[in-house]
Design a protein around this motif. Sequence first.
Motif, short mmCIF file in Angstrom:
data_model
loop_
_atom_site.label_atom_id
_atom_site.label_comp_id
_atom_site.label_asym_id
_atom_site.label_seq_id
_atom_site.Cartn_x
_atom_site.Cartn_y
_atom_site.Cartn_z
N LEU A 175 0.83 -1.20 0.00
CA LEU A 175 0.00 0.00 0.00
C LEU A 175 0.87 1.25 0.00
CD1 LEU A 175 -2.67 -1.19 2.60
CD2 LEU A 175 -2.69 -1.48 0.11
N PHE A 176 1.47 1.54 -1.16
CA PHE A 176 2.44 2.63 -1.25
C PHE A 176 1.80 4.00 -1.02
CE2 PHE A 176 3.51 -0.72 -4.37
CZ PHE A 176 4.66 -1.20 -3.79
N GLU A 177 0.60 4.19 -1.54
CA GLU A 177 -0.04 5.50 -1.50
C GLU A 177 -1.03 5.63 -0.34
OE1 GLU A 177 0.93 7.85 -3.46
OE2 GLU A 177 2.26 6.56 -4.63
N THR A 178 -1.25 4.56 0.40
CA THR A 178 -2.22 4.60 1.49
C THR A 178 -1.64 5.28 2.72
OG1 THR A 178 -3.15 2.51 0.71
CG2 THR A 178 -3.75 3.19 2.93
N PRO A 179 -2.35 6.24 3.30
CA PRO A 179 -1.85 6.89 4.53
C PRO A 179 -1.68 5.88 5.66
CG PRO A 179 -3.69 8.11 3.59
CD PRO A 179 -3.61 6.82 2.84
N SER A 180 -0.62 6.04 6.41
CA SER A 180 -0.34 5.10 7.51
C SER A 180 -1.47 5.05 8.53
CB SER A 180 0.98 5.47 8.20
OG SER A 180 2.06 5.36 7.32
N LEU A 181 -2.14 6.20 8.72
CA LEU A 181 -3.24 6.24 9.69
C LEU A 181 -4.37 5.30 9.31
CD1 LEU A 181 -3.59 10.04 10.59
CD2 LEU A 181 -2.95 8.17 12.13
N ALA A 182 -4.60 5.14 8.02
CA ALA A 182 -5.68 4.26 7.57
C ALA A 182 -5.38 2.80 7.87
CB ALA A 182 -5.92 4.45 6.07
N ILE A 183 -4.11 2.49 8.11
CA ILE A 183 -3.70 1.11 8.42
C ILE A 183 -3.56 0.91 9.92
CG2 ILE A 183 -1.97 -0.68 8.00
CD1 ILE A 183 -1.12 0.99 5.52
N ILE A 184 -2.90 1.86 10.57
CA ILE A 184 -2.55 1.66 11.97
C ILE A 184 -3.75 1.77 12.90
CG2 ILE A 184 -1.89 4.07 12.26
CD1 ILE A 184 -0.49 0.97 14.09
N ILE A 185 -4.70 2.65 12.59
CA ILE A 185 -5.83 2.82 13.51
C ILE A 185 -6.69 1.56 13.60
CG2 ILE A 185 -8.00 4.09 13.86
CD1 ILE A 185 -6.58 6.61 12.99
N PRO A 186 -7.12 0.95 12.49
CA PRO A 186 -7.87 -0.32 12.62
C PRO A 186 -7.07 -1.42 13.30
CG PRO A 186 -8.11 0.59 10.41
CD PRO A 186 -7.04 1.38 11.09
N PHE A 187 -5.77 -1.51 12.96
CA PHE A 187 -4.92 -2.54 13.58
C PHE A 187 -4.83 -2.33 15.08
CE2 PHE A 187 -0.65 -3.96 14.94
CZ PHE A 187 -0.75 -5.31 14.64
N THR A 188 -4.63 -1.09 15.51
CA THR A 188 -4.53 -0.78 16.93
C THR A 188 -5.82 -1.11 17.67
OG1 THR A 188 -2.93 0.99 16.49
CG2 THR A 188 -4.08 1.05 18.61
N LEU A 189 -6.95 -0.73 17.10
CA LEU A 189 -8.24 -0.99 17.75
C LEU A 189 -8.50 -2.49 17.87
CD1 LEU A 189 -10.48 1.77 16.10
CD2 LEU A 189 -9.54 1.73 18.43
N LEU A 190 -8.16 -3.25 16.85
CA LEU A 190 -8.35 -4.71 16.91
C LEU A 190 -7.47 -5.32 18.00
CD1 LEU A 190 -8.50 -5.63 13.10
CD2 LEU A 190 -10.34 -5.90 14.78
N CYS A 191 -6.23 -4.87 18.11
CA CYS A 191 -5.32 -5.40 19.13
C CYS A 191 -5.80 -5.03 20.53
CB CYS A 191 -3.91 -4.87 18.91
SG CYS A 191 -3.09 -5.52 17.44
N ILE A 192 -6.29 -3.80 20.71
CA ILE A 192 -6.82 -3.39 22.01
C ILE A 192 -8.04 -4.22 22.38
CG2 ILE A 192 -8.01 -1.49 23.19
CD1 ILE A 192 -6.13 0.45 21.77
N ALA A 237 -3.75 4.29 25.93
CA ALA A 237 -2.53 5.10 26.01
C ALA A 237 -1.41 4.46 25.19
CB ALA A 237 -2.11 5.26 27.47
N VAL A 238 -1.24 3.15 25.34
CA VAL A 238 -0.23 2.44 24.55
C VAL A 238 -0.64 2.45 23.08
CG1 VAL A 238 1.01 0.27 24.21
CG2 VAL A 238 0.37 0.98 26.52
N GLY A 239 -1.94 2.31 22.81
CA GLY A 239 -2.43 2.39 21.44
C GLY A 239 -2.11 3.73 20.79
N PHE A 240 -2.21 4.80 21.56
CA PHE A 240 -1.85 6.13 21.05
C PHE A 240 -0.38 6.18 20.67
CE2 PHE A 240 -0.28 10.47 21.96
CZ PHE A 240 -1.02 11.17 21.02
N LEU A 241 0.47 5.57 21.49
CA LEU A 241 1.90 5.51 21.17
C LEU A 241 2.14 4.71 19.89
CD1 LEU A 241 3.52 4.88 24.69
CD2 LEU A 241 3.47 7.02 23.38
N MET A 242 1.36 3.63 19.70
CA MET A 242 1.47 2.83 18.47
C MET A 242 1.19 3.69 17.25
SD MET A 242 -0.53 -0.60 19.78
CE MET A 242 -0.68 -1.33 18.14
#
Length: 384
Positions: A129-146, A322-327
């Motif tokens: 995903l070269f053009e995809t913003p990192s936020l679009a990837i990290i936020i769903p991943f973080t929420l799933l892990c939490i 809080a840790v998710g925010f750091l992620m």
Amino acid sequence: MASASIQSLNNGNGDRIILKKISSIQTLSIFFLSIGLLNHVILIPFLLSTSGRDAWFFSILTIGLIPIWIYILSRIIKNMNNDSLTNWLENRFGKHIKNIVLFFIVIYLISLVLATTKETIDWITTTFLFETPSLAIIIPFTLLCIFLAHSGMRSIAISSSVLLPLVVLLGILVSTGNIPTKDYSHLLPLFENGYFNGIKSFKYSAYGLMELVLLTFFQEKLTDTISRKTLVFLCIGLVFLVFGPLTAGIAEFGPTLAEAMRYPAYEQWRLLTIGKYIEHTDFFSIYQWLAGAYIRVSLALFLITEVFNKKTNQMKIGILFAVGFLMVIVSIVPYSNFKFLQMTQTFYYPGALYFLIILSTFLFIGTFINFKEGKKHENETIQK
């Protein structure tokens, strides 16, 4: 197990407590996914860059460390006697030392979460995903892990048991499907740069084994005591998770090209074709990587909340976010992937290995100490 069940039933809600526990087999699934991602993918570039062609040979020598490590780990687990790490540390060393140890453990677990997340997001954004913003990837991943971490150890174990079989099948597919492209003559000759040049790779190949000390963080949640045979099987499996992609990468690309690659294990998927018309099977690697990262990060998040076992549920949720925010922050910081590679290879993973060695030694020493017993005898002497 029987006595624990009876005790739970006496408390009036035994069935619910028992359901929260996991088996040894489920524990294997968790570690094969969590440490498997580390051994099978993340550490491979470090091994190749430090030892080159010799890396595969010295990875096998890691088996020699297993008997010593199994003895230390099994003694710690047996001595903890199904007690939580927090209570055991306080009983052995007292409250102040316990707090210091737990502080460093939390720092280590947070660093594990951040390093794994950064590695995962960098891999996704540089390969797919070269053009995809990192936020679009990290936020769903973080929420799933939490969500998984907050659901508890049993949810993590069930998820691991569901995800692992397909990960194994895909691993067999890529290893056997690429046989025509492998030239095992690339594995020789050994020791071109001296007999002891490859020893430098031990600090990476041994790190995966040392991460098994995490088992002591949640051993009280097992329905049965994990046996030495199970630990031996797990350790040997983890060693071969390093050996497999190392030999395959060298055999397929040669030692020079494999060393120059950022993700040698992923590049093996790009070689695989199924028949004449099916190519680009590298999308399967997305499932493998994300399955390992999902369990690895969720487990570390859960263990962080376990350290704060006397906190309320709302406070634990706050800690997770809080840790998710750091992620999220770590993932969007514009830090070069190759600078990150250099930093983790030079500082983070060697430092993490030394920390786990010190922690394991400290816990092993604790099996010979009983702070409360000594304090009890001291009080009796004063009273007399």
